[in-house]
Write an enzyme that holds these catalytic residues in place. Structure first.
Site, PDB file in Angstrom:
ATOM      1  N   SER A  86     -10.551   0.011   4.787  1.00  0.00           N
ATOM      2  CA  SER A  86     -11.913  -0.240   5.311  1.00  0.00           C
ATOM      3  C   SER A  86     -12.272   0.792   6.388  1.00  0.00           C
ATOM      4  CB  SER A  86     -12.049  -1.678   5.825  1.00  0.00           C
ATOM      5  OG  SER A  86     -10.986  -2.098   6.638  1.00  0.00           O
ATOM      6  N   LEU A 111      -5.159   3.407   8.652  1.00  0.00           N
ATOM      7  CA  LEU A 111      -4.850   4.418   7.633  1.00  0.00           C
ATOM      8  C   LEU A 111      -3.886   3.880   6.579  1.00  0.00           C
ATOM      9  CD1 LEU A 111      -4.212   7.540   9.929  1.00  0.00           C
ATOM     10  CD2 LEU A 111      -6.176   7.197   8.390  1.00  0.00           C
ATOM     11  N   SER A 112      -3.910   4.488   5.417  1.00  0.00           N
ATOM     12  CA  SER A 112      -2.900   4.171   4.409  1.00  0.00           C
ATOM     13  C   SER A 112      -1.514   4.441   5.007  1.00  0.00           C
ATOM     14  CB  SER A 112      -3.120   5.052   3.173  1.00  0.00           C
ATOM     15  OG  SER A 112      -2.143   4.780   2.204  1.00  0.00           O
ATOM     16  N   GLY A 113      -0.616   3.498   4.850  1.00  0.00           N
ATOM     17  CA  GLY A 113       0.731   3.655   5.397  1.00  0.00           C
ATOM     18  C   GLY A 113       0.865   3.236   6.841  1.00  0.00           C
ATOM     19  N   SER A 114      -0.219   2.756   7.441  1.00  0.00           N
ATOM     20  CA  SER A 114      -0.142   2.348   8.863  1.00  0.00           C
ATOM     21  C   SER A 114       0.538   0.991   9.017  1.00  0.00           C
ATOM     22  CB  SER A 114      -1.535   2.328   9.492  1.00  0.00           C
ATOM     23  OG  SER A 114      -2.374   1.394   8.839  1.00  0.00           O
ATOM     24  N   GLY A 115       0.655   0.228   7.933  1.00  0.00           N
ATOM     25  CA  GLY A 115       1.417  -1.025   8.010  1.00  0.00           C
ATOM     26  C   GLY A 115       0.589  -2.289   7.782  1.00  0.00           C
ATOM     27  N   LYS A 116      -0.620  -2.164   7.303  1.00  0.00           N
ATOM     28  CA  LYS A 116      -1.481  -3.343   7.101  1.00  0.00           C
ATOM     29  C   LYS A 116      -0.819  -4.367   6.166  1.00  0.00           C
ATOM     30  CE  LYS A 116      -4.770  -0.828   5.316  1.00  0.00           C
ATOM     31  NZ  LYS A 116      -4.076   0.489   5.376  1.00  0.00           N
TER      32      LYS A 116
END
Ligand code: ATP
Ligand code: MG
Length: 203
Positions: A108, A35-40
């Site tokens: 993705s 998710l957006s903000g998950s830390g990728k």
């Protein structure tokens, strides 16, 4: 799929295996999804720095950066997201051919699109990393203020709010970013690379 019948592959005189031998590590795509903000992006930046310090040849492809240039004609509809990932897959494949450990950070959201990239690459050349984090935590982090905008209706089709996210069914690595620190996440990935002979010997 090519639209021309008049193109022929022209082999290089330097092979991927030779490039890997010279680099003293294998080349592979390390594909972050979550998710957006998950830390990728945060973990991928720290990972690249750590690998660089170990003389590893890397390059990082990040969602927002790629959308500034190569993919600046694509939006966030399911079709455009699919094309976004397809192009990144092809660029990643070239980078793996060039001998690089290629680190990608894209939401993705669709399993099928990620699987297409996996299928594009040789066996063991795709490491899927799921940055697992609840929507509530991602939303409370909201590093770019995007969740707020999505909740206000300023962004349509935002993953997790009003567009789906399909968590990986069988990722090589899961990082629970609500529990792990950035440092332990990086160590977990480097341990995986060492344990599976991506780094150093046994090329
Ligand atoms: N354990 C952790 N791992 C990664 N990031 C963390 C962690 N704990 C807190 N954070 C914070 O969470 C935020 C993650 O944001 P980041 O931009 O990396 O997410 P992203 O997955 O790349 O999102 P996007 O898809 O929008 O680009 C950062 O502000 C980071 O400092
Ligand atoms: Mg990011």
């Amino acid at each position: 799929m090519s639209t021309s019948n008049h193109i022929t592959w022209h082999e290089s005189a330097v092979t991927k295996a030779e490039r890997q031998q010279r680099n003293q590590h294998r080349s592979v795509v390390i594909w972050f999804t979550g998710l957006s903000g998950s830390g990728k992006s945060t973990i991928s930046v720290a990972l690249e720095k750590a690998l660089y310090q170990q003389q590893v040849h890397t390059y990082r492809l990040d969602g927002d950066n790629v959308r500034h240039g190569l993919n600046n004609n694509l939006g966030f509809s399911p079709e455009d997201r699919k094309e976004n990932i397809r192009r990144i897959g092809e660029v990643s494949k070239l980078m793996v051919d060039a001998g690089l450990i290629t680190i990608t950070a894209f939401i993705s959201p669709y399993q099928a699109d990620r699987d297409e990239v996996r299928n594009l690459l040789d066996d063991q050349a795709f490491i899927e990393i799921y940055t697992s984090c609840s929507l509530a935590t991602c939303e409370s982090r909201d590093p770019k203020g995007l969740y707020q905008k999505a909740r206000n209706g300023e962004i349509k089709g935002f993953t997790g709010i009003n567009a789906p996210y399909e968590a990986p069914k069988n990722p090589e690595i899961i990082i629970d970013t609500e529990q792990e620190t950035i440092e332990t996440a990086v160590n977990q990935i480097i341990d995986y690379l060492k344990a599976h002979d991506y780094l150093g010997v046994n090329l």
